[in-house]
Design a protein around this motif. Structure first.
Motif, PDB file in Angstrom:
ATOM      1  N   LEU A 199       0.824  -1.211   0.000  1.00 20.35           N
ATOM      2  CA  LEU A 199       0.000   0.000   0.000  1.00 20.35           C
ATOM      3  C   LEU A 199       0.855   1.258   0.000  1.00 20.35           C
ATOM      4  N   SER A 200       1.955   1.231   0.727  1.00 16.63           N
ATOM      5  CA  SER A 200       2.812   2.418   0.806  1.00 16.63           C
ATOM      6  C   SER A 200       3.439   2.748  -0.535  1.00 16.63           C
ATOM      7  N   ASN A 201       3.691   1.726  -1.339  1.00 18.74           N
ATOM      8  CA  ASN A 201       4.362   1.927  -2.627  1.00 18.74           C
ATOM      9  C   ASN A 201       3.422   1.802  -3.817  1.00 18.74           C
ATOM     10  N   LEU A 202       2.118   1.830  -3.564  1.00 21.67           N
ATOM     11  CA  LEU A 202       1.133   1.595  -4.620  1.00 21.67           C
ATOM     12  C   LEU A 202       0.984   2.829  -5.501  1.00 21.67           C
ATOM     13  N   PRO A 203       1.276   2.727  -6.804  1.00 21.33           N
ATOM     14  CA  PRO A 203       1.064   3.878  -7.687  1.00 21.33           C
ATOM     15  C   PRO A 203      -0.432   4.181  -7.836  1.00 21.33           C
ATOM     16  N   ASP A 204      -0.757   5.442  -7.973  1.00 21.56           N
ATOM     17  CA  ASP A 204      -2.158   5.811  -8.180  1.00 21.56           C
ATOM     18  C   ASP A 204      -2.729   5.114  -9.408  1.00 21.56           C
ATOM     19  N   GLN A 205      -1.902   4.943 -10.436  1.00 22.77           N
ATOM     20  CA  GLN A 205      -2.381   4.316 -11.662  1.00 22.77           C
ATOM     21  C   GLN A 205      -2.789   2.862 -11.431  1.00 22.77           C
ATOM     22  N   ALA A 206      -2.147   2.196 -10.465  1.00 26.14           N
ATOM     23  CA  ALA A 206      -2.513   0.804 -10.171  1.00 26.14           C
ATOM     24  C   ALA A 206      -3.938   0.722  -9.644  1.00 26.14           C
ATOM     25  N   ILE A 207      -4.367   1.741  -8.903  1.00 24.63           N
ATOM     26  CA  ILE A 207      -5.746   1.768  -8.408  1.00 24.63           C
ATOM     27  C   ILE A 207      -6.706   1.929  -9.581  1.00 24.63           C
ATOM     28  N   ARG A 208      -6.391   2.853 -10.472  1.00 26.72           N
ATOM     29  CA  ARG A 208      -7.230   3.053 -11.659  1.00 26.72           C
ATOM     30  C   ARG A 208      -7.295   1.778 -12.502  1.00 26.72           C
ATOM     31  N   ASP A 209      -6.156   1.141 -12.677  1.00 32.68           N
ATOM     32  CA  ASP A 209      -6.117  -0.085 -13.488  1.00 32.68           C
ATOM     33  C   ASP A 209      -6.946  -1.190 -12.843  1.00 32.68           C
ATOM     34  N   ALA A 210      -6.878  -1.295 -11.511  1.00 31.65           N
ATOM     35  CA  ALA A 210      -7.637  -2.341 -10.811  1.00 31.65           C
ATOM     36  C   ALA A 210      -9.132  -2.143 -10.999  1.00 31.65           C
ATOM     37  N   LEU A 211      -9.589  -0.906 -10.882  1.00 36.01           N
ATOM     38  CA  LEU A 211     -11.015  -0.625 -11.073  1.00 36.01           C
ATOM     39  C   LEU A 211     -11.426  -0.861 -12.524  1.00 36.01           C
ATOM     40  N   ALA A 212     -10.567  -0.490 -13.458  1.00 38.66           N
ATOM     41  CA  ALA A 212     -10.892  -0.682 -14.874  1.00 38.66           C
ATOM     42  C   ALA A 212     -11.007  -2.167 -15.222  1.00 38.66           C
ATOM     43  N   ARG A 213     -10.182  -3.003 -14.602  1.00 41.39           N
ATOM     44  CA  ARG A 213     -10.265  -4.451 -14.836  1.00 41.39           C
ATOM     45  C   ARG A 213     -11.555  -5.028 -14.289  1.00 41.39           C
ATOM     46  N   GLN A 214     -12.029  -4.460 -13.190  1.00 44.44           N
ATOM     47  CA  GLN A 214     -13.114  -5.082 -12.448  1.00 44.44           C
ATOM     48  C   GLN A 214     -14.491  -4.573 -12.852  1.00 44.44           C
ATOM     49  N   LEU A 215     -14.637  -3.282 -13.036  1.00 46.70           N
ATOM     50  CA  LEU A 215     -15.958  -2.687 -13.280  1.00 46.70           C
ATOM     51  C   LEU A 215     -16.277  -2.751 -14.764  1.00 46.70           C
TER      52      LEU A 215
END
Length: 417
Positions: A169-185
């Protein structure tokens, strides 16, 4: 003779979407639950927690509403809206009074299709998630859960914390969050359930609005769940006067015809509160713990047995020895006729109580769909339970309970292990 329990579940189709609905106009409230497969299992190992963090951010501002504006819109209309990342799936849910339902659907769609993910929101939610992950490691219970799953599924996402770790979590890029949501939703692969003061026609009209604008296709399929890996006792040294214990073993597929019979076996052995054999042997007779229990959980369509307890460090060895002995006794002998009658009476009597609140109803219907149950599955559940026999449960217990494969993780400074 009591009236058989029956549910009037309607199947509602609107274009590519199908929902199960239990209609109830006694109060002007509607609850919806929807979900996809995938979940945190789709996170890359070094981005563990990306989807869970994204789920928390979906309601922290979307479209033209910042986090305060979005929260105000929910509060002013008395709307409940939330999203949850699980190990093997992702779910959304809403609850609203009938007049506010259009606004609830609009806000849910806005959250899924246009989340703001503002830098200040990401920083705030990340800090909260890191603090939560760190606090988990400060307690025996948090450490034992992490160790148990890592040992049971060492080479699969199921072995990783759904919410991530302090490091990821400390090293998580913001883009990884966007990518995770894009894969799922996605527009495809979604299952929907609804309950409350809404007709089938109105629900059919609502579904396309709820998912409008989502990308085509379904989420990727996560890697299949491997077999549960039995392991020797894992001890995590924690300087505490008590030890937290998590134990478990392989189970059976959700599609196994003995699924319900095994649930009854486990209720008698470990899941019936003070009526269970484990509680009687470990707490009532010996005073080794305040509580102990186990049940059947599911991941990726596969069931497994997992239980927990806590006790003074000096009593851990005895508590686990008694637990293993009761496990072996049930595997060898099965339940008594009285135990079977009591368990079936509770389960059949408790079934209607699961359908008294629209939120719980929608969640239960969604769980049935995720487990690929037929729409009339609950209608004959009581009859199936009453048809169980002592001899049949003895065979199920002997086939599925594995005392030698009962795996244990302990966090504390246990003695006698």
């Amino acid at each position: 003779m009591s009236t058989p329990f029956r549910l009037d579940i309607q199947s509602v189709t609107a274009g590519p979407y199908t929902a199960w609905l239990i209609e109830d106009h006694s109060v002007p409230v509607v609850s919806l639950a929807w979900g996809w497969g995938g979940g945190a299992a789709l996170d890359a190992p070094d981005h563990a927690g990306a989807l869970a963090l994204g789920a928390a951010l979906l309601t922290d501002g979307a479209g033209d509403l910042d986090n305060v504006g979005f929260a105000d819109a929910l509060r002013d209309n008395a709307i409940g809206l939330g999203f949850d990342a699980q190990r093997d799936g992702f779910e959304g849910s809403l609850r609203a009074l009938l007049p506010a339902l259009p606004e609830a659907v609009r806000l849910a769609n806005l959250a899924m299709t246009a989340p703001r993910l503002a830098p200040d929101s990401v920083a705030r939610m990340r800090a909260r998630a890191v603090a939560g992950a760190r606090s988990q490691l400060e307690t025996p219970r948090g450490q034992v859960g992490r160790a148990f799953w890592a040992a049971a599924y060492p080479n699969h996402p199921a072995g990783r914390p759904t919410g991530g770790t302090v490091e990821t979590l400390s090293n998580l890029p913001d883009q990884a969050i966007r990518d995770a949501l894009a894969r799922q939703l996605r527009a495809g692969g979604v299952l929907v359930a609804a309950s409350g003061a809404i007709t089938a026609a109105d629900l059919a009209a609502l579904l396309p609005r709820l998912f409008a604008g989502l990308p085509e296709g379904a989420p990727a399929t996560p890697p299949p769940l491997p077999a549960f890996v039995p392991f020797a006792p894992r001890i995590i040294d924690v300087p505490a006067p008590q030890s937290a214990i998590q134990f478990g073993q392989p189970g059976l597929a959700v599609s196994d015809p003995d699924w319900e019979a095994f649930q009854v076996v486990l209720r008698i052995l470990a899941g019936g509160g003070f009526s269970s054999r484990l509680m009687e042997a470990v707490r009532v007779q010996r005073g080794l713990t305040y509580g102990i229990g186990a049940g059947l959980d599911t991941l990726f369509g596969q069931g497994f047995v997992v239980g927990s307890s806590a006790t003074d460090n000096a009593k851990v060895g005895e508590a686990m020895a008694v637990t293993r002995a009761e496990w072996a006794r049930m595997a060898a002998e099965g339940p008594t006729a009285e135990e079977l009658d009591d368990a079936v009476a509770f389960l059949t009597g408790n079934l209607p109580l699961q359908f008294t609140d629209s939120r719980r109803i929608a969640g239960t219907l969604l769980a049935l769909r995720r487990n690929s149950r037929p729409i009339d599955w609950l209608d004959s559940r009581s009859e199936r339970l009453r048809a169980l026999t002592v001899a049949g449960l003895r065979g199920v217990a002997g086939r599925l309970l594995k005392p030698e494969a009962l795996s244990v993780a302990i966090a504390g400074r246990p003695e006698g292990v």
